[in-house]
Scaffold this active site. Structure first.
Site, PDB file in Angstrom:
ATOM      1  N   ASP A 110      -2.682   6.390  -4.548  1.00  0.00           N
ATOM      2  CA  ASP A 110      -2.801   5.366  -3.509  1.00  0.00           C
ATOM      3  C   ASP A 110      -3.194   4.020  -4.108  1.00  0.00           C
ATOM      4  O   ASP A 110      -4.308   3.852  -4.611  1.00  0.00           O
ATOM      5  CB  ASP A 110      -3.848   5.822  -2.484  1.00  0.00           C
ATOM      6  CG  ASP A 110      -4.031   4.836  -1.349  1.00  0.00           C
ATOM      7  OD1 ASP A 110      -3.170   3.942  -1.184  1.00  0.00           O
ATOM      8  OD2 ASP A 110      -5.027   4.950  -0.615  1.00  0.00           O
ATOM      9  N   ASP A 149       0.820  -1.201   0.000  1.00  0.00           N
ATOM     10  CA  ASP A 149       0.000   0.000   0.000  1.00  0.00           C
ATOM     11  C   ASP A 149       0.858   1.257   0.000  1.00  0.00           C
ATOM     12  O   ASP A 149       1.568   1.529   0.978  1.00  0.00           O
ATOM     13  CB  ASP A 149      -0.896  -0.036   1.244  1.00  0.00           C
ATOM     14  CG  ASP A 149      -1.841   1.139   1.341  1.00  0.00           C
ATOM     15  OD1 ASP A 149      -2.048   1.828   0.333  1.00  0.00           O
ATOM     16  OD2 ASP A 149      -2.371   1.366   2.444  1.00  0.00           O
TER      17      ASP A 149
END
Length: 426
Positions: A276, A72
């Site tokens: 993201d 992530d």
């Protein structure tokens, strides 16, 4: 997934962190005693119908068992469930008593809060976990190993973390160091691998195979030239916001929407975007931006919940889908591979426009753009703030360089992509 920063940058990412100067980071050089190559990590795709939600791989913490974690770019730390967790679903729980290298120190309490989970819906109210900071050896990618790595060990998970297929998160934030208490700092896992010269450089890169459960790949320490073709077009990050948030923030200079025939709609702007990999949708800065964009596509695309989701009948959404292009960058860059550019077009193909059927609404599908419940502005200059999740880059080979503060986009290699995805590949 995104840790909440503040209301002014809705769904941004930050640990309460000390400022880290990029000049403090020293890249490995040619004087290393032996040649080091980039390391490829196989990724599994979490699919929900036709939509790629997140990508995860395997790490080992302490002694076995192994843990599956989401890689992530929207966070900085490693997060795993502790063996005493009763709200962590069916995940592999970390048993600290089984690890001879485990230490509970520094034992700082830390409760991360996330604005998005792994699905196509934002979290309302936000969810998180109840954790403390511990230390152990973390290994991944075969022989890569970081001893005495600080990470979050959690006694309780919110529903979003408990329901995802991965056990936890491994953060790939842009900064080489971070902090859990705002005073003392620790080296993040990825930068620990780079600074210990286990990797040849600070870059990492993602190769995605949309719609496929297997075959996606993360390359640590560089690029896999078999996975892309042509040059990597790099753009500079927004230096001030990237340093302040320890995430990946780029400028947004415009949006274009493919029209019918040669027609198109475009608007220039001065905004920013958090990039993201842990978010499965694109968040506009405010309701008005989402409304105006959808109005140019079809009046049948309307709000479908109170969370900021938009949609229409599934057949309508597929018929009205358009390519949407974001003009990102705005700074100067020399480029890492084959030159660079101040700006780059990042196009979301229309095949990613439909995120699939909305939960609880049969026959209604969700479009990729959501709006925040409150206007999102960056906390420094009050510019409109977007979140560019996975629809914005899964059609590209992407290269992330926190030392040079750039993100690069390249065309995926056609031959290898077809072989991995089969005759029906994209």
């Amino acid at each position: 997934m995104k840790l909440l920063f503040s209301v002014v940058i809705h769904a941004s990412v930050v640990l309460a962190a000390a400022f880290v100067r990029r000049g403090d980071f020293q890249s490995p050089d040619a004087r290393r005693p032996q040649r080091v190559e980039p390391v490829n990590v196989a990724l599994t795709t979490w699919l929900q119908g036709k939509t790629d939600l997140q990508w995860y791989g395997t790490i080992t913490v302490g002694t076995p068992p192994q843990n599956k974690v989401i890689f992530d770019t929207g966070s900085n730390s490693v997060l795993l469930p502790r063996s005493n967790c009763t709200s962590c679903g069916a995940h592999n729980l970390f048993n600290q008593s089984a690890s001879s290298t485990f230490s509970p120190a520094p034992a700082l309490p830390f409760n991360p809060v996330f604005g998005t989970g792994g699905t196509t819906l934002p979290l309302s109210p936000p969810q998180g976990a109840s954790c403390s900071v511990a230390t152990d050896t973390i290994s991944l990618g075969g022989g890569l190993r970081v001893p005495q790595q600080q990470f979050l060990l959690c006694d309780a998970y919110g529903d979003a973390l408990a329901s995802q297929p991965a056990d936890g998160i491994i953060g790939l934030g842009s900064a080489p160091a971070s902090s859990f208490d705002g005073t003392s700092t620790f080296s993040t896992l990825y930068w620990g691998l780079v600074s210990s010269r286990q990797l040849p450089g600070p870059e990492f890169s993602f190769s995605y195979l949309p719609g496929q459960p297997q075959g996606s790949q993360l390359t640590l320490g560089g690029v896999d030239k078999n996975r892309f073709e042509g040059e990597v077009r790099t753009v500079r990050l927004d230096a001030e916001l990237t340093a302040a948030t320890q995430s990946w923030v780029v400028g947004v200079r415009g949006v274009r929407i493919q029209g019918k025939g040669a027609e198109s709609y475009g608007v220039r702007m001065v905004g920013v975007a958090l990039v993201d990999t842990g978010t499965a949708f694109i968040m506009t800065p405010d309701f008005e931006t989402a409304r105006d964009i959808y109005a140019k596509i079809s009046g049948e695309i309307r709000p479908i919940d109170e969370l900021g989701s938009w949609g229409a009948a599934c057949s309508t959404l597929d018929r009205m889908a358009r390519d949407v292009t974001f003009v990102v960058g705005g700074g100067n860059t020399n480029g890492t591979y084959g030159g660079g550019s101040a700006e780059a077009d990042v196009t979301v193909p229309k095949r990613f426009f439909n995120l699939g059927e909305y939960p609880g609404k049969p026959g209604v599908c969700q479009a990729m753009l959501l709006n925040p419940r409150e206007p999102a502005r960056d906390p420094i200059q009050q510019r409109p703030a977007w979140v560019l999740g996975s629809p914005a880059f899964k059609a590209y080979y992407t290269v992330w360089n926190g030392a040079d503060m750039t993100i690069g986009f390249a065309k995926p290699a056609t031959k290898g992509r077809r072989e991995l995805m089969g005759a029906n590949g994209i």
